[in-house]
Scaffold this active site. Structure first.
Site, PDB file in Angstrom:
ATOM      1  CB  SER A   1      63.453  53.706  66.473  1.00  0.00           C
ATOM      2  OG  SER A   1      64.226  54.591  65.694  1.00  0.00           O
TER       3      SER A   1
ATOM      4  CE1 TYR B   1      64.362  59.036  67.850  1.00  0.00           C
ATOM      5  CE2 TYR B   1      64.328  58.206  65.603  1.00  0.00           C
ATOM      6  CZ  TYR B   1      63.918  58.118  66.926  1.00  0.00           C
ATOM      7  OH  TYR B   1      63.062  57.114  67.309  1.00  0.00           O
TER       8      TYR B   1
END
Length: 332
Positions: free
Chosen positions: A159, A184
């Protein structure tokens, strides 16, 4: 740093759907594994590849619970896979290899984001362990089947969050100072570096690696580990939903439907335009440009400005270093 991040001008747009990308592509006789292929982007990807003729094996922690989502998917099957459990990963790979089927496409789609600090049985931080290490172990376990395909692709979902953090080489498991958004970001950087080094190591065997940013799809369950009110506040701050909670669809600004998000995934998995190139980060159904001077971002509190890949995520030295570290970690 020399790099391969040069857009191809593929002819598709940020709004192109998986069905549009696959138009004219026949996947009959091709075998695919999709982790988390029963929910969100994984499910959209599974359906699209099945409709193009592929046989798809979905890895799920709970096959019984996943089964209803895959009702009506032709040539689809479900097998148990828990990416936080090394024994489960080895068992899944062993069962697939025992079937004798070559593996033409492996899509490492499952992932988690945010939430409180959770560690696996080995003491590893769960986002890094799930999003990267679990898929790393799975991919190595399925290598004989990838080789048997005589032309295979491995697609890692990453991402724009990779821009948040490089690999924390001194403390990848956050033994001190845990920050969920950095964990993340580290895991998403790892997804890109893994694709870069996989392609370098395995391209001569016909196995190519890709990292895909699918855009932001609010309907996915990626943030299930976060409290609902926290997810809503983050989505509002990032301009992903309106005041009523409805998703804002604006593909040119990363905000996509599931079908649009799956477009870049199947583009990486199947496009003839990528036949001679791998080890790249893709977005909007094309190879991303390299953002050589990225601006700092505060994740979850401001609109997305750019999701082009940044240098730390494609650095070949880091990619090799991460591969070697990952080999050590999965043996522990």
């Amino acid at each position: 740093m020399t790099h391969k991040q040069h857009p191809l001008k593929s002819g598709f747009t940020a709004a192109s759907t998986a069905g549009e990308v696959l138009q004219g592509i026949d996947l009959s006789g091709k075998n695919v594994v999709v982790t988390g292929g029963h929910v969100g982007l994984g499910l959209e990807t599974t359906r699209a590849l099945s409709q193009a003729g592929a046989s798809v094996t979905v890895g799920s922690r709970n096959p019984d619970r996943a089964a209803p989502a895959l009702a009506g998917v032709e040539r689809g099957e479900i097998d148990r896979l828990d990416l936080l459990d090394p024994a489960s990963i080895d068992a899944f790979a062993a069962r697939y290899l025992a079937s004798g089927r070559p593996l033409h496409i492996l899509i490492n789609s499952a992932g988690i984001m945010g939430g409180p600090l959770v560690r696996d049985a080995r003491g590893y931080e769960s986002q890094f362990a799930t999003n990267h290490l679990g898929h790393f172990q799975l991919t190595l376990g399925l290598l004989p089947a990838l080789r048997a395909a005589h032309g295979a692709r491995v697609v890692n979902l990453t991402s724009g969050g990779h821009r948040l953090s490089d690999i924390r080489w001194d403390d990848p498991h956050f033994t001190t100072g845990y920050e969920g958004h950095l964990a993340y970001g580290q895991s998403k950087t790892a997804n890109v570096l893994f694709a870069v080094e996989l392609d370098r190591r395995w391209a001569e065997e016909g196995i190519r690696g890709y990292a895909v940013h699918p855009g932001i799809v609010v309907s996915t369950n990626l943030g299930n580990s976060m409290p609902e009110d926290q997810v809503r506040a983050m989505n509002l701050a990032m301009g992903l939903i309106d005041a009523s909670g409805r998703p804002i669809i604006d593909p040119e600004r990363e905000k996509k439907t599931a079908a649009q998000g799956a477009g870049t995934i199947v583009f990486a998995a199947t496009s003839p335009l990528l036949a001679e190139i791998g080890g790249v980060y893709l977005r909007n159904n094309d190879i991303s440009s390299l953002d050589e001077a990225p601006e700092p971002i505060t994740f979850g509190t401001e609109p997305i400005v750019s999701s082009d890949v940044v240098p730390h995520a494609i650095d070949p030295v880091s990619a090799q270093r991460l591969w070697e570290l990952s080999e050590q970690l999965i043996k522990a």
